[in-house]
Design a protein around this motif. Structure first.
Motif, PDB file in Angstrom:
ATOM      1  N   VAL A   1      62.529 -11.368  32.203  1.00 36.45           N
ATOM      2  CA  VAL A   1      62.597  -9.950  31.848  1.00 36.45           C
ATOM      3  C   VAL A   1      61.594  -9.149  32.684  1.00 36.45           C
ATOM      4  O   VAL A   1      60.609  -8.641  32.159  1.00 36.45           O
ATOM      5  N   PRO A   2      61.832  -9.046  33.982  1.00 37.95           N
ATOM      6  CA  PRO A   2      60.861  -8.394  34.859  1.00 37.95           C
ATOM      7  C   PRO A   2      60.544  -6.973  34.401  1.00 37.95           C
ATOM      8  O   PRO A   2      61.435  -6.228  34.001  1.00 37.95           O
ATOM      9  N   GLY A   3      59.263  -6.663  34.438  1.00 40.30           N
ATOM     10  CA  GLY A   3      58.848  -5.290  34.165  1.00 40.30           C
ATOM     11  C   GLY A   3      58.671  -4.959  32.699  1.00 40.30           C
ATOM     12  O   GLY A   3      58.231  -3.859  32.370  1.00 40.30           O
ATOM     13  N   LYS A   4      59.019  -5.895  31.791  1.00 38.97           N
ATOM     14  CA  LYS A   4      58.863  -5.606  30.365  1.00 38.97           C
ATOM     15  C   LYS A   4      57.562  -6.221  29.866  1.00 38.97           C
ATOM     16  O   LYS A   4      57.229  -7.344  30.246  1.00 38.97           O
ATOM     17  N   PRO A   5      56.823  -5.507  29.014  1.00 38.99           N
ATOM     18  CA  PRO A   5      55.630  -6.135  28.430  1.00 38.99           C
ATOM     19  C   PRO A   5      56.031  -7.288  27.506  1.00 38.99           C
ATOM     20  O   PRO A   5      56.865  -7.104  26.615  1.00 38.99           O
ATOM     21  N   VAL A   6      55.481  -8.463  27.789  1.00 37.43           N
ATOM     22  CA  VAL A   6      55.806  -9.648  26.988  1.00 37.43           C
ATOM     23  C   VAL A   6      54.538 -10.161  26.323  1.00 37.43           C
ATOM     24  O   VAL A   6      53.488 -10.217  26.948  1.00 37.43           O
ATOM     25  N   VAL A   7      54.645 -10.506  25.055  1.00 38.04           N
ATOM     26  CA  VAL A   7      53.545 -11.151  24.349  1.00 38.04           C
ATOM     27  C   VAL A   7      54.011 -12.553  23.999  1.00 38.04           C
ATOM     28  O   VAL A   7      55.044 -12.720  23.353  1.00 38.04           O
ATOM     29  N   ASN A   8      53.282 -13.566  24.456  1.00 47.45           N
ATOM     30  CA  ASN A   8      53.640 -14.935  24.114  1.00 47.45           C
ATOM     31  C   ASN A   8      52.878 -15.377  22.870  1.00 47.45           C
ATOM     32  O   ASN A   8      51.660 -15.258  22.803  1.00 47.45           O
ATOM     33  N   VAL A   9      53.618 -15.873  21.886  1.00 48.67           N
ATOM     34  CA  VAL A   9      52.987 -16.424  20.691  1.00 48.67           C
ATOM     35  C   VAL A   9      53.349 -17.905  20.705  1.00 48.67           C
ATOM     36  O   VAL A   9      54.335 -18.331  20.121  1.00 48.67           O
ATOM     37  N   SER A  10      52.558 -18.688  21.437  1.00 48.46           N
ATOM     38  CA  SER A  10      52.953 -20.077  21.663  1.00 48.46           C
ATOM     39  C   SER A  10      52.521 -20.976  20.517  1.00 48.46           C
ATOM     40  O   SER A  10      51.724 -20.597  19.661  1.00 48.46           O
ATOM     41  N   GLY A  11      53.043 -22.185  20.549  1.00 48.31           N
ATOM     42  CA  GLY A  11      52.784 -23.158  19.497  1.00 48.31           C
ATOM     43  C   GLY A  11      54.101 -23.804  19.145  1.00 48.31           C
ATOM     44  O   GLY A  11      55.161 -23.199  19.323  1.00 48.31           O
ATOM     45  N   CYS A  12      54.033 -25.020  18.662  1.00 51.96           N
ATOM     46  CA  CYS A  12      55.277 -25.715  18.364  1.00 51.96           C
ATOM     47  C   CYS A  12      55.227 -26.260  16.946  1.00 51.96           C
ATOM     48  O   CYS A  12      55.013 -27.436  16.749  1.00 51.96           O
ATOM     49  N   PRO A  13      55.445 -25.412  15.931  1.00 52.83           N
ATOM     50  CA  PRO A  13      55.647 -23.968  16.022  1.00 52.83           C
ATOM     51  C   PRO A  13      54.319 -23.227  16.052  1.00 52.83           C
ATOM     52  O   PRO A  13      53.275 -23.836  15.849  1.00 52.83           O
ATOM     53  N   PRO A  14      54.369 -21.901  16.254  1.00 51.90           N
ATOM     54  CA  PRO A  14      53.134 -21.126  16.118  1.00 51.90           C
ATOM     55  C   PRO A  14      52.726 -21.069  14.641  1.00 51.90           C
ATOM     56  O   PRO A  14      53.571 -21.246  13.755  1.00 51.90           O
ATOM     57  N   ILE A  15      51.457 -20.817  14.399  1.00 47.13           N
ATOM     58  CA  ILE A  15      50.972 -20.653  13.028  1.00 47.13           C
ATOM     59  C   ILE A  15      51.679 -19.433  12.431  1.00 47.13           C
ATOM     60  O   ILE A  15      51.735 -18.384  13.067  1.00 47.13           O
ATOM     61  N   PRO A  16      52.255 -19.571  11.226  1.00 43.21           N
ATOM     62  CA  PRO A  16      53.010 -18.445  10.648  1.00 43.21           C
ATOM     63  C   PRO A  16      52.228 -17.137  10.645  1.00 43.21           C
ATOM     64  O   PRO A  16      52.753 -16.091  11.017  1.00 43.21           O
TER      65      PRO A  16
END
Lengths: 219, 153, 374
Positions: free
Chosen positions: C186-201
């Motif tokens: 998604v070039p040019g869009k602000p992205v926030v990564n919330v990583s984790g497998c899974p992430p903490i709720p």
């Protein structure tokens, strides 16, 4: 592949191979080279000379009483930082795991606080020996690129290691990657520069001791 | 396989003895931070708080801290979409505050440093709304016929 | 009161629903704790949040296991119902929504049109790009197609989970479907990564909440993760850290050290290289986290965590083998071969040197004989 994976993966493999090729190359080379024939009449038996060789490894590792005043600073500095290096390299927990994973055994470790104290002292001594080398007219005259680069390679490992434990200079992974990469560089440079002294120092002292005894001189 | 008797049996040391001692890393720091906050409250009137959930505490540290601070005279229960308990500790000005959701699960645990915990104070908006409400009730039910009501909705 | 929900501020909505000021403050206190804000910031936050409007949220799922959504539904603060009824307006989520099929797709189209340029796009799962993206299709369209359509009008994109953030499991070697992380698509869009497998709720919910409160993308680290949650390594915030510092390690899963709760570094703990909030927020409403339960951290919030060899091999091990770490036998063999090669080169160079010396000598003596004759 990030920096850590590159440093402990392909880069380490290449450095590891070059290190062993290089060390053996230079050792075999020196052993097989033609040595000067001993022209003097043997004064002592071969057995005594062999003992003299063993003695030589010790006696030549200690300041000669006659010159002790002049050489003691350099020797004390040298011994201290070598001891510091050995403690940090061999007894820091992650190092034990690293070397342990290659040789298939692990040994006890020292607490991190002690390791940190030793590495800071060692780094200080390292700076001291460099400033002595640069400041001392005779030492400076005797020094070449090899001396400075060998110093730099070891200092780099020490500095990046301290940075990684102290969390300065960037994310831990990056600094850890740089630390391992600088160790890779050290392995690459090792056989071809003065770091090779680790392999030469005791055999050459033993040979000197042997020859001196055989010629009837004190070893 | 070795016989059953060969399997070493390990007796867990009591929590107080091993765990409490080993994990009590940050308690001293928390206590001195609380002292600083109390001094600030006294000299400048500025309230403070320590969020106990954002600290790397070991399993028994919270209990230990609670025992260290003891309990005081005031115990407040708030029923607002789940229970909140605010208990004064033996140290005046320190309030052990626990917020729970409607299901009774803890949402936040903190130690507030204040003369009175802020959440108890009634907000201006609510005061205004309360006054309006009372006047409405009064005018609708108790006003004499012919009199104009004072409040409107 | 005829205005639609999305035009009301959150405060107005709460008043209408009879949520008291104290319960809202309580909620904000929990939020402030979650976002690692100073405890008193809850008051400022309450004011900001009451004045904010609920953003429309579209939630897309691609190559994922729904574990991330499962995790989100177990959020205690804010609870998922609180989040989707009071804080955001969840307009499309094919797992949670009642509508299905054409109606669901219609809901998405409507929400996108009504909130173009303002809605928040939440994505879990990686997107397959090989063979024209045929490995993920929904409603007759490829994932790639759906993502680019939805991304166009999004104010920001939140990639939930390691798959969406870094490719995760689908991206792991050999990645047959050409899976890719959302941020690369998604070039040019602000992205926030919330990583984790899974992430903490609470981290997923907290990131959304922070966006609503402040109206902007939070501070991010080099992997585009919110620094509030991913600013510290597990190791730095671990309650077992003193054991690491003292050099007290569990060597196996059932030894004295393991039973006494010593550091799990030697058992492969990836805490030092993993950035997440597990050691402080913990899991299941702060009951525990993997290390507290006696298992080393797998490093699930970091890129490529599937491809870094065994979960149980410690961080500082040599890793040039195809499958990860190098066994002592392999290292020894390689060292032996290298040493033999080195010895051969050394011997060879000596032989060459001697030949050269002999040749030089011969020519020299030949020359001198000649000289004598003259």
């Amino acid at each position: 592949m990030d920096l850590v994976d590159f440093a402990r993966g392909p880069a380490l493999k290449v450095a590891f191979v070059v290190f062993f090729i290089g060390v053996l190359w230079r050792l075999v080379n020196v052993i097989l080279l033609r040595h000067g024939r001993m022209l003097s009449e043997p004064r002592r038996s071969v057995g005594a000379a062999l003992l003299g060789g063993i003695k030589g490894m010790g006696s030549r590792s200690w300041p000669h009483p006659e010159f002790i005043k002049r050489t003691v600073t350099g020797e004390a500095l040298g011994y201290s930082y070598h001891i510091g290096l050995f403690i940090v390299i061999l007894f820091f927990a992650p190092h034990v795991i690293f070397f342990g994973s290659l040789v298939g055994m692990r040994w006890s470790t020292l607490p991190n606080s002690i390791i940190t104290i030793f590495s800071v002292i060692t780094l200080t001594l390292f700076v001291a020996v460099l400033s002595r080398r640069v400041g001392h007219p005779v030492l400076r005259h005797l020094s070449n690129f090899d001396d400075y680069f060998s110093w730099f390679v070891v200092a780099l490992v020490l500095i990046t290691g301290l940075m990684a434990t102290a969390h300065v200079g960037g994310p831990y992974q990056t600094i850890l990657g740089l630390h391992i990469l600088s160790f890779d560089l050290l392995l690459l440079w090792y056989p071809f520069g003065k770091l090779m002294h680790a392999f030469y120092i005791f055999p050459t002292r033993a040979i000197d001791g042997y020859l001196m005894t055989r010629k009837g001189a004190p070893s | 396989m070795s016989a059953l008797g060969d399997i070493p049996i390990h007796v867990e040391p009591s929590a107080e003895k091993s765990v409490g001692r080993e994990f009590g890393v940050g308690l001293g720091a928390i206590l001195s931070e609380l002292a600083t906050l109390l001094e600030a409250l006294r000299s400048t009137g500025e309230e403070g708080a320590i969020d106990l959930r954002s600290l790397p505490l070991g399993p028994n540290d919270l209990d230990r801290l609670r025992r260290l601070l003891g309990s005081g005279e005031v115990d407040i229960r708030i029923d607002a979409n789940g229970e909140s308990r605010i208990r004064e500790t033996a140290v005046s000005g320190l309030w052990w505050t626990e917020h729970r959701n409607a299901a009774g699960e803890p949402l936040a645990v903190l130690i507030e440093v204040a003369r009175v915990p802020n959440i108890l104070l009634t907000a201006d908006d609510d005061l205004a709304r309360g006054a309006v409400r009372l006047r409405t009730v009064a005018s609708a039910q108790f006003s004499a016929p012919g009199e104009t009501p004072h409040g409107t909705t | 009161m005829a205005r639609p929900d999305t035009e009301l501020t959150i405060g107005e909505l709460l008043d209408r629903n009879g949520v008291s000021r104290r319960s809202f403050i309580k909620y904000c206190t929990a939020m402030a704790s979650l976002l690692a804000l100073p405890p008193l910031a809850a008051r400022a936050m309450a004011a900001q949040l009451r004045a904010a409007r609920r953003p429309s949220v579209i939630y897309l799922s691609f190559q994922e296991c729904t574990g991330c959504l499962e995790s989100l539904t177990r959020s205690f603060a804010p609870t998922v119902e609180n989040l989707i009824f009071n804080v955001i307006s969840l307009d499309y989520d094919d797992t949670l929504m009642a509508a299905a099929g054409a109606q669901a797709e219609q809901a998405r189209a409507q929400a996108m049109e009504a909130n173009y340029g303002k809605y928040l796009l939440v994505v879990d799962g990686a997107v397959p790009t090989a063979d024209g993206g045929v490995y993920h299709c929904a409603a007759g369209r490829s994932g790639l197609d759906i993502l680019s359509e939805c991304a166009k009008g999004a104010a920001a994109i939140v990639a939930v989970g390691t798959c969406a953030s870094f490719g995760g499991l689908p991206f792991a070697d050999p990645n047959p479907t050409g899976a890719r992380a959302i941020s690369s698509l998604v070039p040019g869009k602000p992205v926030v990564n919330v990583s984790g497998c899974p992430p903490i709720p609470e981290v997923i919910a907290g990131t959304l909440l922070q966006y609503v409160t402040t109206g902007r993308v939070p501070d991010l680290d080099e992997h585009l993760r919110p620094t509030v949650f991913y600013g510290n390594s597990i190791h730095d915030r671990c309650y077992r850290r003193p054991f690491y510092d003292r050099g007290e390690f569990a060597k196996t899963f059932d030894d004295e050290g393991a039973r006494n709760g010593w550091c799990l570094y030697e058992l492969g703990c990836k805490g030092p290289t993993t950035y997440n909030a597990c050691a402080t927020l913990k899991w299941n409403n702060a009951v525990s986290f993997p290390i507290q339960s006696g298992h080393p951290c797998l490093g699930c919030a970091e890129p490529d965590f599937w491809d870094r060899g065994s979960f149980y091999s410690p961080i500082p091990t040599a890793r040039w083998g195809k499958a990860g770490e190098v066994s002592p036998a392999q290292a020894g063999t390689l060292a032996g071969v290298a040493a033999l090669a080195g010895a051969a080169i050394g011997a060879g160079s000596v032989v060459l040197a001697r030949k050269r010396i002999n040749r030089n000598k011969r020519t020299k003596s030949h020359d001198s004989e000649k000289g004598n004759e003259e």
